[in-house]
Design a protein around this motif. Structure first.
Motif, mmCIF file in Angstrom:
data_model
loop_
_atom_site.group_PDB
_atom_site.id
_atom_site.type_symbol
_atom_site.label_atom_id
_atom_site.label_comp_id
_atom_site.label_asym_id
_atom_site.label_seq_id
_atom_site.Cartn_x
_atom_site.Cartn_y
_atom_site.Cartn_z
ATOM 1 N N ILE A 224 1.089 -1.061 0.046
ATOM 2 C CA ILE A 224 -0.083 0.074 0.006
ATOM 3 C C ILE A 224 0.750 1.160 -0.101
ATOM 4 C CG2 ILE A 224 -1.517 1.490 1.454
ATOM 5 C CD1 ILE A 224 -2.999 -1.228 2.139
ATOM 6 N N TYR A 225 1.636 1.338 1.106
ATOM 7 C CA TYR A 225 2.379 2.582 1.258
ATOM 8 C C TYR A 225 3.464 2.909 -0.173
ATOM 9 C CZ TYR A 225 5.276 6.364 2.867
ATOM 10 O OH TYR A 225 5.955 7.521 2.820
ATOM 11 N N PRO A 226 4.218 2.046 -0.414
ATOM 12 C CA PRO A 226 5.116 2.503 -1.743
ATOM 13 C C PRO A 226 4.262 2.756 -3.023
ATOM 14 C CG PRO A 226 5.455 0.100 -0.775
ATOM 15 C CD PRO A 226 4.753 0.843 -0.048
ATOM 16 N N ALA A 227 2.898 1.901 -3.156
ATOM 17 C CA ALA A 227 2.137 2.302 -4.327
ATOM 18 C C ALA A 227 1.515 3.719 -4.233
ATOM 19 C CB ALA A 227 1.028 1.262 -4.164
ATOM 20 N N ILE A 228 1.011 3.910 -3.017
ATOM 21 C CA ILE A 228 0.656 5.521 -2.976
ATOM 22 C C ILE A 228 1.736 6.332 -3.110
ATOM 23 C CG2 ILE A 228 -0.297 7.077 -1.369
ATOM 24 C CD1 ILE A 228 -1.819 5.112 0.115
ATOM 25 N N ASP A 229 2.972 6.250 -2.488
ATOM 26 C CA ASP A 229 3.972 6.917 -2.507
ATOM 27 C C ASP A 229 4.447 7.432 -3.878
ATOM 28 O OD1 ASP A 229 5.904 8.703 -0.767
ATOM 29 O OD2 ASP A 229 7.299 7.650 -1.735
ATOM 30 N N LEU A 230 4.504 6.329 -4.559
ATOM 31 C CA LEU A 230 5.075 6.451 -5.930
ATOM 32 C C LEU A 230 4.251 6.986 -6.903
ATOM 33 C CD1 LEU A 230 7.466 2.862 -6.215
ATOM 34 C CD2 LEU A 230 7.852 5.210 -5.066
ATOM 35 N N THR A 231 2.936 7.011 -6.843
ATOM 36 C CA THR A 231 2.026 7.394 -7.865
ATOM 37 C C THR A 231 1.392 8.666 -7.372
ATOM 38 O OG1 THR A 231 0.297 5.902 -6.829
ATOM 39 C CG2 THR A 231 1.401 5.354 -8.958
ATOM 40 N N ALA A 232 0.387 8.587 -6.456
ATOM 41 C CA ALA A 232 -0.168 9.848 -5.957
ATOM 42 C C ALA A 232 0.990 10.625 -5.303
ATOM 43 C CB ALA A 232 -1.316 9.512 -5.033
ATOM 44 N N GLY A 233 1.684 10.116 -4.525
ATOM 45 C CA GLY A 233 2.827 10.827 -3.725
ATOM 46 C C GLY A 233 3.549 11.842 -4.571
ATOM 47 N N ARG A 235 2.556 13.117 -7.556
ATOM 48 C CA ARG A 235 1.763 13.865 -8.101
ATOM 49 C C ARG A 235 1.740 15.083 -7.098
ATOM 50 N NH1 ARG A 235 -1.916 12.127 -12.429
ATOM 51 N NH2 ARG A 235 -1.647 10.015 -11.410
ATOM 52 N N GLU A 236 1.534 14.973 -5.572
ATOM 53 C CA GLU A 236 1.221 15.827 -4.611
ATOM 54 C C GLU A 236 2.554 16.446 -4.520
ATOM 55 O OE1 GLU A 236 -0.101 13.857 -1.263
ATOM 56 O OE2 GLU A 236 -0.461 15.961 -0.140
ATOM 57 N N ARG A 237 3.842 15.886 -4.637
ATOM 58 C CA ARG A 237 5.018 16.380 -4.387
ATOM 59 C C ARG A 237 5.285 17.180 -5.541
ATOM 60 N NH1 ARG A 237 6.429 11.272 -2.152
ATOM 61 N NH2 ARG A 237 7.135 10.725 -4.208
ATOM 62 N N GLY A 238 4.882 17.270 -6.631
ATOM 63 C CA GLY A 238 5.084 17.976 -7.755
ATOM 64 C C GLY A 238 6.165 17.618 -8.655
ATOM 65 N N THR A 239 6.396 16.295 -8.378
ATOM 66 C CA THR A 239 7.452 15.847 -9.324
ATOM 67 C C THR A 239 7.357 15.194 -10.489
ATOM 68 O OG1 THR A 239 7.581 14.035 -7.729
ATOM 69 C CG2 THR A 239 9.200 15.470 -7.260
ATOM 70 N N LEU A 240 5.887 15.068 -10.456
ATOM 71 C CA LEU A 240 5.259 14.105 -11.711
ATOM 72 C C LEU A 240 5.446 15.012 -13.202
ATOM 73 C CD1 LEU A 240 3.901 11.666 -12.570
ATOM 74 C CD2 LEU A 240 1.882 12.819 -12.402
ATOM 75 N N GLU A 241 5.325 16.370 -13.148
ATOM 76 C CA GLU A 241 5.468 17.141 -14.494
ATOM 77 C C GLU A 241 7.007 16.840 -14.814
ATOM 78 O OE1 GLU A 241 3.467 20.898 -15.255
ATOM 79 O OE2 GLU A 241 2.760 20.629 -13.290
ATOM 80 N N THR A 332 -3.687 12.992 -4.581
ATOM 81 C CA THR A 332 -2.943 13.236 -3.227
ATOM 82 C C THR A 332 -2.917 12.023 -2.327
ATOM 83 O OG1 THR A 332 -5.054 13.587 -2.238
ATOM 84 C CG2 THR A 332 -3.921 15.440 -3.367
ATOM 85 N N PHE A 333 -2.128 11.768 -1.550
ATOM 86 C CA PHE A 333 -1.985 10.976 -0.553
ATOM 87 C C PHE A 333 -3.321 10.417 0.047
ATOM 88 C CE2 PHE A 333 1.161 8.365 1.609
ATOM 89 C CZ PHE A 333 2.155 8.403 1.084
ATOM 90 N N ASN B 89 5.514 24.911 -9.997
ATOM 91 C CA ASN B 89 5.620 24.147 -8.747
ATOM 92 C C ASN B 89 6.128 22.972 -8.663
ATOM 93 O OD1 ASN B 89 3.989 23.083 -10.757
ATOM 94 N ND2 ASN B 89 2.166 23.219 -9.293
ATOM 95 N N THR B 90 7.222 23.049 -9.441
ATOM 96 C CA THR B 90 8.252 21.646 -9.401
ATOM 97 C C THR B 90 8.725 21.365 -8.092
ATOM 98 O OG1 THR B 90 9.026 22.425 -11.503
ATOM 99 C CG2 THR B 90 10.178 20.715 -10.625
#
Lengths: 709, 251
Positions: A224-233, A235-241, A332-333, B89-90
């Motif tokens: 659970i935790y890694p799956a959330i962290d690596l996907t929604a996390g 996005r939430e941290r702004g690293t996805l773009e 989000t998480f 917002n990177t």
């Protein structure tokens, strides 16, 4: 897919996750500290509680004072004397301390009588632990008849009842033996059979009942935790773009992330198993549960633990894929946690059903996600022989679900409406208004439909066979009626909803005439070649009785049906429905992401798997390859429908014409035999001519994969 | 020859009421190699959507854009190889170090390991990251993080840089360092699209300015051309004049 890039993502994600103290806590500290604490603490508490209860006085209820004074008390005093005598005899024999200690303490001293008019209420209010009712004695035969009343769901009451019952039995046996001795009657006269009950434990059965479900839960928790962290996390941290702007296909990203989550889930499962092993062997849990070290070794065989770990790997793969797919929808998480909860509940339901003692690895359970893994683990632990076809079906179906989940995750993860949407992501995925018209279904949509249909169709087939076990005719008719619904109407509905071009997807366009002619040539040859392949397979691996029986039952049913109905049931119905689904909907989905041959092979594997019998897989999958190629080459479904109908029609013709069977040298009993070489040569020639005619209808660009729009 | 050529770019989003919302409408501009193009506009003007389309993250509804000779609609991966993208917002991976991140993104761009390490080292020196190159990003200040982000965008040495608010929330020193670095990149022939709310910065640095308002480009030219168009000296006044004119036209 670029494996090097997927590996780069996998390594980075693994490092990132393993540097997080929350993951480490959930993955390492929980199993290492929590298991011993929970298991040892819980069991020791239960044991000491049982010991305490045994020490307590027993309050026994009576209806009349005379019952106690005249009947029960004398019996208990007699028992007291018997016990004291047994103790004295044991001491005289200088028996070991163990033997003396096993003699129960004098019971007359720990029983307190309480008169009550309302036995039931007194028991329920816990004023008494049990009650003794003196029954009316049968006509003057000197017997005393007693009823012990206990409360079934109350442990103290159960123990008290057992305590009294044993005392009464001892006195009864003593008096009976004394009477018999006085009359010089051998004991065998009244007790001709001496029955002793000995219980043995299946190795691993105790573990098999409790452990798989716990481990399944712990594996899910690990993912659970890694799956959330690596996907929604992300996005939430702004690293996805910044990640999405790299020249890396989304599939590579998802596969890398999925491998990292799977690795963590497997490590979590392995640590949990190691912790259980240590608790059982070194923490003394096995001995506590099973009374002796020897029994503990029987009940918890050491070899079972690596077996459990091995069988958990496909499950970890599946759960990681599902978690990644679900969490990819969240931004989000918190949102991801909300999505994950229903998934865990969904896992618990089949897992819970499988954990019931009466559940077996059979029927729909073999392909029911989660339940099949729980049951397979249990059967392996209990030493039950699992057939190779069942084992492979469990592993293959689990792998199929995992592959579909990863594909869906990739589709969702890269979707623009999910990446940047301000509205609810799930709605963005399923809302028809937000869908763009597509020529073909995406791989994830086609795969998801196939994955849902797989257990549903398996369940329906099983239910039909169970409903009329000896009536193959009814099974065939029902299958023919249901097939258009699940293989044609539902996919067409999905395609229309998702604004997919149905003409292109189901390859409905008419082919050029050489393709039709070629299909007729090929269709007249395939049965012969399929039969030869089957004979070859039979020589190598043999044919199980179940396949022979079902083949015979089908032949009988086809002989009994009117000819037109038989043609519909066996030739036209399956040919149309299966081709529209496998070579239409599914192959169109596969071709959007794969090149020609991988797409055809995957479609053929699915076609083989949907026939559910592993022994039919080589033949059906080979036919699937041929039909896939024909459809791809002719860019139309119709030549494949013709070949499929003619192939099945050949089987029908043989079933209804015993004379033809005889001429071909096909015996009804005994192993299948080769056809005469002349027939084989003719079939090969027809196949070659037909193949040539079909191949000239295709264009070279058909080798390339097709974009989805 | 323009390295960035945008023609009639349009992006609409479906909205719950059924009417499509137009975020960018008929956007056209071109940028020559080695120039800085400032894309300015008030909040909600469509700047971020434009940048996302140009970087291949979002598909345009219609129109065409070519970056370094690649079409964003049909060759998004080639476009991604040609740009360095820094969003407003990177974020950074909190548990990785700046060095880890630079090597990771280098590898994702297809660099061999030794090349990725060497490039990371180069950027660490140029952007003065050495001091904190091996600390976890979670412990870095805003300015330090922004330097790492810029280094990340430059890791593949792309010919085009798309920078969305690169100096947002930075102190004077970090601000200066990053602006100097952007100027240096221009000198080395890189083409830069710069989005910023700091109009003084834009005035100092941009060769061309495009003013985006409610999804359309209401002004496009050099600072001198804009001064003439608006009849104002300072960019902030030019900005206000043009935006007000655009509103009054609507009225």
């Amino acid at each position: 897919m670029n494996l090097r890039r997927a590996k780069t993502i996998f390594v980075k994600e693994l490092v990132d996750i393993l540097r997080d103290h929350r993951t480490l806590a959930a993955m390492i500290v929980a199993p290492i500290v929590l298991y011993p604490l929970l298991m040892l603490g819980g069991i020791q508490a239960a044991t000491s509680q049982a010991r305490e209860i045994k020490k307590d006085d027993i309050v026994v209820g009576f209806v009349k004072e005379s019952d106690w004074e005249d009947v029960v008390k004398p019996i208990l005093l007699e028992d007291h004397r018997i016990l004291r005598r047994q103790l004295a005899e044991a001491k005289a024999r200088s028996a070991s301390d163990d033997e003396i200690a096993e003699i129960p303490i004098a019971i007359g001293e720990k029983i307190r009588p309480l008169r009550t008019d309302v036995i039931r209420e007194s028991l329920l209010q816990r004023k008494i632990q049990c009650a003794i009712i003196l029954n009316e004695p049968p006509e003057s035969d000197g017997q005393t008849s007693l009823t012990i009343v206990v409360q079934q769901d109350e442990m103290r009451s159960q123990i008290a009842g057992q305590f009294l019952e044993e005392a009464f039995m001892r006195v009864r046996d003593e008096q009976r033996d004394r009477n018999l001795a006085r009359l010089h009657i051998p004991i065998a006269v009244v007790e001709p059979i001496v029955l002793t009950r000995e219980e043995i434990t299946t190795p691993g059965s105790v573990l098999g009942l409790i452990l798989p479900f716990i481990l399944v839960l712990m594996t899910v928790t690990g993912a659970i935790y890694p799956a959330i962290d690596l996907t929604a996390g992300e996005r939430e941290r702004g690293t996805l773009e910044s990640l999405m702007v790299c020249p890396v296909p989304v599939m590579d990203l998802i596969v890398g992330k999925f491998m990292a989550v799977t690795t963590i889930a497997i490590i979590a499962a392995a640590l949990n198993i190691a912790s259980v092993t240590a608790t059982v062997y070194f923490g003394g849990l096995g001995e506590t549960l099973m009374q002796s070290a020897e029994d503990a070794e029987q009940a918890f065989p050491l070899w079972a633990f690596p077996v459990v770990l091995f069988s958990l790997i496909p499950f970890a793969v599946l759960m990681s894929a599902i978690m990644i797919a679900v969490c990819s929808c969240a931004r989000t998480f918190k949102e991801a946690q909300n999505y994950v909860m229903p998934v865990i509940m969904l896992v618990l339901v089949p897992g819970g059903i499988a954990a019931l003692p009466a559940s077996r690895l059979e029927g729909v359970m073999i392909v029911l996600p989660v339940a099949n893994m729980v049951l397979l683990t249990r059967e392996l632990l209990s030493g039950v022989e699992v057939s190779i076809s069942t084992f492979l079906t469990v592993l293959l179906s689990t792998s199929l679900y995992a592959a579909v989940a990863v594909t869906v995750a990739a589709q969702v993860f890269g979707k623009e409406s999910v990446l940047f949407a301000d509205s609810i992501s799930l709605r963005a995925i399923v809302s028809r208004r937000l869908m763009k018209p597509q020529k073909y279904p995406s791989l994830s949509l086609a795969g998801l439909y196939a994955a849902v249909l797989f257990p549903v169709w398996f369940y329906l087939q099983n239910s039909l066979q169970l409903a009329s076990p000896d009536n193959m005719e009814s099974v065939l008719l029902w299958t023919t009626a249901l097939m258009p619904v699940f293989f044609v109407l539902a996919p067409v509905g999905v395609a229309l909803y998702a604004k997919i071009n149905t003409i292109a997807t189901f390859r409905l366009r008419l082919p050029r005439w050489p393709a039709i002619l070629g299909a007729i040539f090929v269709g007249s040859a395939t049965w012969v070649l399929a039969h030869e392949l089957f004979v070859f397979q039979d020589r190598l691996f043999g044919t199980p009785d179940i396949l022979k029986d079902s083949g015979q039952a089908m032949t009988d049913a086809l002989q009994a049906m009117p000819f037109a109905v038989a043609v519909l049931v066996i030739a036209i119905g399956p040919a149309l429905c299966e081709e529209l689904f496998f070579r239409g909907f599914l192959l169109s989905g596969l071709r959007t992401s794969m090149r020609k041959w991988p797409a055809i092979l995957c479609g053929a594997a699915a076609f083989g798997a949907f026939h559910f019998l592993i022994f039919r897989f080589p033949v059906t999958a080979t036919l699937g390859v041929l039909l896939g190629w024909i459809c791809w080459q002719s860019r139309s479904i119709w030549p494949a429908v013709i070949v499929h109908a003619m192939h099945n029609g050949s089987a029908l013709a043989l079933a209804r014409a015993p004379a033809l069977q005889e001429r071909l040298g096909l015996s009804e009993s005994g192993p299948p035999t080769h056809l005469p070489p002349l027939y084989i040569a003719i079939a090969v020639a027809l196949l070659a001519i037909g193949g040539f005619l079909i191949s000239i209808t295709g264009d070279r660009s058909a080798d390339q994969k097709y974009p989805a729009h | 020859m323009f390295i960035i050529d945008v023609q009639n770019l349009r992006k609409t989003f479906p909205s719950p009421d059924g009417c499509d919302k137009v975020a960018v409408d008929g956007l056209s501009f071109c940028v020559e190699q080695g120039r800085i193009f400032g894309l300015l506009g008030p909040n909600g003007a469509g700047k971020t959507t434009t940048l996302r389309m140009l970087s291949g993250l979002m598909a345009p509804t219609s129109g065409r854009a070519m970056l370094a000779g690649y079409d964003i609609a049909t060759q998004p991966n080639d476009v991604k190889r040609s740009i360095g993208f820094l969003t407003a917002n990177t974020g950074l991976y909190q548990r990785l170090t700046p060095r880890d991140i630079l090597v990771y993104f280098g590898r994702l761009h297809g660099m061999a390991d030794d090349r990725a390490f060497a490039r990371a080292e180069e950027l660490i020196t140029w952007l003065e990251i050495s001091e904190f190159a091996d600390l976890r990003c979670g412990a870095l200040s805003t300015g330090q993080r922004q330097r790492v982000n810029i280094a990340r965008a430059l890791v593949a040495d792309p010919p085009i840089l798309i920078l969305d608010e690169p100096t947002l929330g930075l102190d004077v020193l970090s601000n200066r360092l990053i602006l100097d670095f952007i100027c240096r990149e221009r000198t080395e022939g890189k083409t830069i699209i710069l989005c910023t709310h700091y109009l003084d910065e834009a005035e100092d640095m941009c060769d061309h300015i495009g003013l985006l308002h409610r999804g359309t480009l209401v002004a496009n030219g050099t600072i001198e051309e804009l001064r003439i168009q608006a009849g104002a000296e300072r960019l902030s006044n030019i900005f206000l004049t043009i935006v007000h004119e655009d509103k009054s036209v609507d009225i």
